[in-house]
Write an enzyme that holds these catalytic residues in place. Structure first.
Site, PDB file in Angstrom:
ATOM      1  N   TYR A 137      27.999   3.781  -2.668  1.00  0.00           N
ATOM      2  CA  TYR A 137      28.866   3.293  -3.748  1.00  0.00           C
ATOM      3  C   TYR A 137      30.248   3.897  -3.522  1.00  0.00           C
ATOM      4  CZ  TYR A 137      30.442   2.555  -8.649  1.00  0.00           C
ATOM      5  OH  TYR A 137      31.123   2.197  -9.787  1.00  0.00           O
ATOM      6  N   LYS A 165      28.552  -0.757  -1.741  1.00  0.00           N
ATOM      7  CA  LYS A 165      29.169  -1.415  -2.900  1.00  0.00           C
ATOM      8  C   LYS A 165      30.637  -1.040  -2.788  1.00  0.00           C
ATOM      9  CE  LYS A 165      29.114  -0.574  -7.852  1.00  0.00           C
ATOM     10  NZ  LYS A 165      30.320  -1.276  -8.229  1.00  0.00           N
TER      11      LYS A 165
HETATM   12  C1  LIG Z   1      34.790   1.099 -13.030  1.00  0.00           C
HETATM   13  C2  LIG Z   1      34.029  -0.149 -13.265  1.00  0.00           C
HETATM   14  O1  LIG Z   1      33.573  -0.383 -14.352  1.00  0.00           O
HETATM   15  N1  LIG Z   1      33.915  -0.991 -12.255  1.00  0.00           N
HETATM   16  C3  LIG Z   1      33.055  -2.153 -12.333  1.00  0.00           C
HETATM   17  C4  LIG Z   1      33.804  -3.465 -12.287  1.00  0.00           C
HETATM   18  O2  LIG Z   1      32.866  -4.473 -12.557  1.00  0.00           O
HETATM   19  C5  LIG Z   1      34.929  -3.466 -13.330  1.00  0.00           C
HETATM   20  O3  LIG Z   1      34.441  -3.068 -14.576  1.00  0.00           O
HETATM   21  C6  LIG Z   1      35.539  -4.857 -13.454  1.00  0.00           C
HETATM   22  O4  LIG Z   1      35.938  -5.305 -12.193  1.00  0.00           O
HETATM   23  C7  LIG Z   1      36.723  -4.817 -14.424  1.00  0.00           C
HETATM   24  O5  LIG Z   1      37.777  -4.069 -13.883  1.00  0.00           O
HETATM   25  C8  LIG Z   1      32.040  -2.061 -11.248  1.00  0.00           C
HETATM   26  O6  LIG Z   1      32.608  -1.932  -9.984  1.00  0.00           O
HETATM   27  C9  LIG Z   1      31.256  -0.780 -11.580  1.00  0.00           C
HETATM   28  C10 LIG Z   1      29.886  -0.883 -11.385  1.00  0.00           C
HETATM   29  O7  LIG Z   1      29.418  -1.790 -10.768  1.00  0.00           O
HETATM   30  C11 LIG Z   1      29.101   0.226 -11.918  1.00  0.00           C
HETATM   31  O8  LIG Z   1      28.994   1.242 -11.264  1.00  0.00           O
HETATM   32  O9  LIG Z   1      28.606   0.122 -13.029  1.00  0.00           O
END
Ligand SMILES: CC(=O)N[C@@H]([C@@H](O)[C@H](O)[C@H](O)CO)[C@@H](O)CC(=O)C(=O)O
Length: 300
Positions: A137, A165
């Protein structure tokens, strides 16, 4: 066990107002993702699950109830990483014992400036302890850890490290990685940048907003696959109209409130020190969800 790929929700977790785990509510979120979003998989224990704010026992319980509720219907990835390697090893062994998860994942260890040798050792130790596959990740914006192409190459030399990821806007690195490692899984992690990542032929995407907008994300993938870039842009614009507003109103809080508005019965509080939505933010969430719903309905 299912094949890993496609649109995967980074699972939101429902907490009660006292901060305890709302088990029934979390199960309802899992069901919504599977039954309504038709998600390809769930990423459990990520940032979205507020994982770095909870204790080890709660992390284990979340892994357990998600496995029970998903019933093998979708792929499951367990994020066990952090900055306490001993905890990560304990969690990895626990996940293995559940016999329900397709892969582990672990965030690059953060806060202290760990050397690359230490980071590599961290991954090797977790993998050895559980004898399971691992998805790195990588989220440099939050961890400060920027892995280079050469460092990915060293990590990927371990056959148990099956992918990454990739939560970064570095499309140069993404393109290099895709070309150099056609057999590793690349999941993109910024929902608002999904379309350009899709063009680079990523295997899937893992994101928080997919708990709500997965059908639009699937549309982006489908349009790109069909060579319809104009159509993909329309879908990405709808995604971003939602994401923009959610980010401005409070990310995880607004996503949870949107799920509640979608009919998911859960307490939907967040863990401190995150703050709960104000009355005004809740009102705003109603408008935000209504505009997403209209976009989702237009797909049907
Ligand atoms: C920091 C964060 O929340 N990043 C999200 C994104 O889905 C993000 O929320 C989205 O792109 C909005 O910026 C994901 O990369 C995180 C994720 O998958 C996780 O670890 O829950």
């Amino acid at each position: 066990m299912s094949k890993l790929g496609g649109v995967i929700s980074a699972l939101l977790v429902s907490y009660n107002s006292d901060g305890s785990l709302d088990e029934a509510g979390t199960r309802a979120i899992v069901r919504y993702n599977i039954d309504v979003n038709k998600i390809d998989g769930l990423y459990v224990g990520g940032s979205t699950g507020e994982n770095f704010l909870i204790d080890t026992a709660t992390k284990k319980r979340i892994f357990e109830i998600v496995a029970e509720e998903a019933k093998g219907q979708v792929a499951l990835i367990a994020q066990v990483g952090g900055i306490n390697l001993l905890e990560s090893i304990e969690l990895a062994k626990y996940v293995k014992s559940l016999n329900a998860y397709d892969s582990l994942s672990a965030v690059t260890p953060f806060y202290y400036k760990f050397s690359f040798a230490e980071i590599k050792e961290y991954y090797n130790k977790i993998i050895e302890a559980a004898d399971m596959d691992m998805i790195i990740y990588s989220i440099p914006l939050l961890t400060g850890v920027n892995l280079s192409l050469q460092q990915f190459e060293e990590l990927f030399a371990n056959p148990h490290i099956v992918g990454v990821k990739f939560t970064a806007a570095d499309f140069y690195l993404l393109e290099r990685l895709r070309g150099a490692f056609p057999n590793k899984l690349i999941f993109f992690g910024f929902d608002e940048l999904l379309l350009p990542a899709t063009v680079y032929n990523v295997d899937g995407a893992i994101g928080s907003t997919f708990n709500l907008d997965a059908p639009l994300a699937k549309e982006v993938f489908a349009k790109v696959k069909a060579g319809d870039i104009a159509g993909a842009r329309v879908a990405q614009t709808k995604l971003n109209n939602f994401i923009d507003q959610v980010l401005a109103n409070g990310l995880y809080q607004t996503l949870k409130e949107s799920l509640r508005l979608a009919g998911v019965e859960a307490a939907m509080a967040v863990r401190p020190p995150m703050s709960q939505l104000s009355a005004e933010q809740k009102e705003r969430a109603v408008e935000i969800y209504a505009s997403l719903k209209a976009d989702l309905d237009s797909l049907a």
